[in-house]
Design an enzyme around this catalytic site. Structure first.
Site, mmCIF file in Angstrom:
data_model
loop_
_atom_site.group_PDB
_atom_site.id
_atom_site.type_symbol
_atom_site.label_atom_id
_atom_site.label_comp_id
_atom_site.label_asym_id
_atom_site.label_seq_id
_atom_site.Cartn_x
_atom_site.Cartn_y
_atom_site.Cartn_z
ATOM 1 N N ARG A 1 -14.298 47.875 -98.222
ATOM 2 C CA ARG A 1 -15.582 48.226 -98.847
ATOM 3 C C ARG A 1 -15.654 49.741 -99.033
ATOM 4 O O ARG A 1 -16.079 50.476 -98.129
ATOM 5 C CB ARG A 1 -16.735 47.722 -97.976
ATOM 6 C CG ARG A 1 -16.916 46.196 -98.108
ATOM 7 C CD ARG A 1 -18.043 45.707 -97.248
ATOM 8 N NE ARG A 1 -17.772 45.936 -95.847
ATOM 9 C CZ ARG A 1 -18.665 46.345 -94.952
ATOM 10 N NH1 ARG A 1 -19.887 46.595 -95.323
ATOM 11 N NH2 ARG A 1 -18.334 46.518 -93.693
ATOM 12 N N GLY B 1 -22.723 42.577 -77.265
ATOM 13 C CA GLY B 1 -21.697 42.943 -78.239
ATOM 14 C C GLY B 1 -20.277 42.702 -77.758
ATOM 15 O O GLY B 1 -19.320 43.083 -78.421
ATOM 16 N N LYS C 1 -1.750 38.045 -76.344
ATOM 17 C CA LYS C 1 -1.351 39.170 -75.486
ATOM 18 C C LYS C 1 -0.280 38.723 -74.479
ATOM 19 O O LYS C 1 0.659 39.466 -74.187
ATOM 20 C CB LYS C 1 -2.587 39.728 -74.768
ATOM 21 C CG LYS C 1 -3.570 40.392 -75.746
ATOM 22 C CD LYS C 1 -4.925 40.626 -75.115
ATOM 23 C CE LYS C 1 -5.895 41.273 -76.093
ATOM 24 N NZ LYS C 1 -7.291 41.310 -75.606
HETATM 25 N N1 HSE Z 1 -12.010 40.418 -77.795
HETATM 26 C C1 HSE Z 1 -11.117 41.040 -76.877
HETATM 27 C C2 HSE Z 1 -11.724 41.079 -75.488
HETATM 28 C C3 HSE Z 1 -10.761 42.458 -77.253
HETATM 29 O O1 HSE Z 1 -12.830 40.583 -75.276
HETATM 30 O O2 HSE Z 1 -11.073 41.567 -74.594
HETATM 31 C C4 HSE Z 1 -9.768 42.510 -78.362
HETATM 32 O O3 HSE Z 1 -8.543 41.958 -77.981
#
Ligand code: HSE
Length: 430
Positions: free
Chosen positions: A49, A189, A207
């Site tokens: 954007r 958040g 991960k």
């Molecule tokens: N959403 C992931 C967390 C962070 O809550 O750790 C990004 O990998």
């Protein structure tokens, strides 16, 4: 001697992480130049954007044509923080073809198809760095790839998802139910509007794949990682854990088999003793516990997400890649020489905490114990609480293969006297 001609950086993505990368590159330009030995210049920023106002970024640098940016030919380093598989994969391989090294935070792509990226980097003699892909600011990839390159890592046990750690922590410390804790994580958040990737363990599994591949010098893909999320974890599980002197964490566990001939990688909720260092990791923090042959036990701890912490990891990589460039060298590439196969979850050996609802009458305990014995699963402790002809039975086993435990549970479900299997949780870190 400081080189005066700047190294040129193309930024793909200018969201929460990208905007922090751009900000720090500007505000810390002199320090970065001194540490690298040459100034670094933001040469272009690819966004979706273009009309969005981006404080501190020269509007002339903004483009929607990411492909043209990585093909320019004068870019030294491409920083990819757009995430996802495509167009990120094509943009990264195109960047290598056109002479740039790459710093990426893209865990999904590295876990899904890291081999393609590594091969493209090697073919063109470029760097691929990705510290930010796992556990945000925590230095983890470089310690595993470089500091521990002379050691043998046998186990990596980590809390690599902050959202789920926050939820489980609230369930543990405030007695919140899963939904209530998830709502709180969303309001603060931590959790996305669609929390699936976090709560179902996909983020942690990506991960785990990256960590296992690096730790054991082999290739581990997302599909190789056994994955269970936290959506089924109940307040009762947390209470049971407390009763055993444990807490519940979503763990990413990568292990080398005892005979050294294979590895496993898995993500699931597990009880860990309160005395284990990972039990004290609270809120949205991440921590990874590494067991290596010579080094012993190491723990890496810190913020695993967020714009500035993730940008810190990206900038560390940017400095390293720029230094390599000035030295006409490259850093470590893929190390997959062991070619160790990834074993299925059934081969994993651990302890289990099983909670059953059973009829409270003579012979039931013996019947249940027989099922465990028939599957070769040895019982460590049994606790029973009865009420109105029904009882809840909590069995904790000794170490057993996951396949044997699955067989046990399947057989238990078939017993008339077993009304239900309320929960099954692995016990780790003892
Ligand atoms: N959403 C992931 C967390 C962070 O809550 O750790 C990004 O990998």
């Amino acid at each position: 001697m400081m080189r005066t001609r700047p190294l040129k950086v193309a930024l793909l993505g200018c969201g929460v992480v990208g905007s922090e990368v751009a900000r720090i590159m500007t505000t810390h330009a002199d320090d970065l130049a001194a540490r690298i030995g040459a100034p670094v210049e933001l040469a272009g920023v690819a966004v979706r954007r273009p009309s969005k106002v981006r404080a501190g970024i020269d509007p002339a640098l903004i483009t929607t044509d990411a492909t043209a940016l990585v093909k320019r030919g004068d870019i030294d380093v491409v920083v990819e923080v757009i995430g996802g598989i495509e167009p990120a994969r094509t943009l990264i391989t195109t960047a290598f073809e056109h002479g740039a090294s790459v710093v990426s935070a893209n865990k999904a792509l590295l876990a899904e198809d890291g081999a393609t990226l590594y091969e493209a980097a090697a073919k063109h003699g470029k760097d691929l760095y990705f510290e930010a892909a796992v556990a945000g600011a925590i230095p983890l990839i470089r310690p595993l790839r470089e500091s521990l390159a002379g050691d043998t890592v046998n186990r990596v046990l980590g809390i690599v998802n902050g959202t789920t750690n926050f939820i489980l922590d609230r369930m543990d410390s405030a007695g919140a139910g899963y939904s209530e804790a998830l709502d709180e994580a969303t309001a603060l958040g931590y959790a996305e509007a669609d929390p699936t990737a976090d709560v179902e363990g996909f983020d942690a599994a990506a991960k785990a794949a990256i960590l296992a591949g690096i730790a054991f010098h082999t290739r581990v893909r997302l599909d190789d990682v056994h994955r269970e999320g936290i959506t089924e974890v109940t307040s009762a599980d947390l209470a049971s854990a407390k009763g055993m002197g444990c807490t519940v964490k979503l763990l990413a566990i990568c292990e080398r088999a005892a005979d050294g001939r294979s590895v496993t990688a898995r993500v699931h909720p597990a009880m860990i003793p309160l005395s284990h260092p990972l039990a004290s990791v609270r809120g949205a923090y991440n921590a990874v516990f590494v067991e290596a042959e010579a080094a012993g036990e190491l723990m890496f701890y810190g913020p695993g997400a967020g714009g500035a912490p993730t940008a810190s990891a990206v900038l560390g990589d940017l400095v390293a890649v720029c230094r390599n460039k000035l030295n006409e060298a490259t850093g470590p590439g893929e190390s997959a020489y062991t070619q160790l196969p990834v074993s299925p979850m059934g081969d994993v050996v651990t302890r289990y905490h099983i909670s059953l609802d059973v009829a409270d009458k003579p012979g039931v305990l013996a019947q249940v114990a027989t099922v465990f014995a028939e599957h070769g699963v040895s019982i460590d402790t049994v606790r029973q609480k009865g009420k109105d002809g029904e009882a809840s039975l909590v069995v904790v086993t000794h170490r057993a293969p996951d396949a044997a435990l699955s067989g046990t549970v399947e057989a238990l479900r078939k017993l008339d006297t077993v009304r239900g299997v309320a929960s099954i949780m692995r016990v780790e870190g003892e």
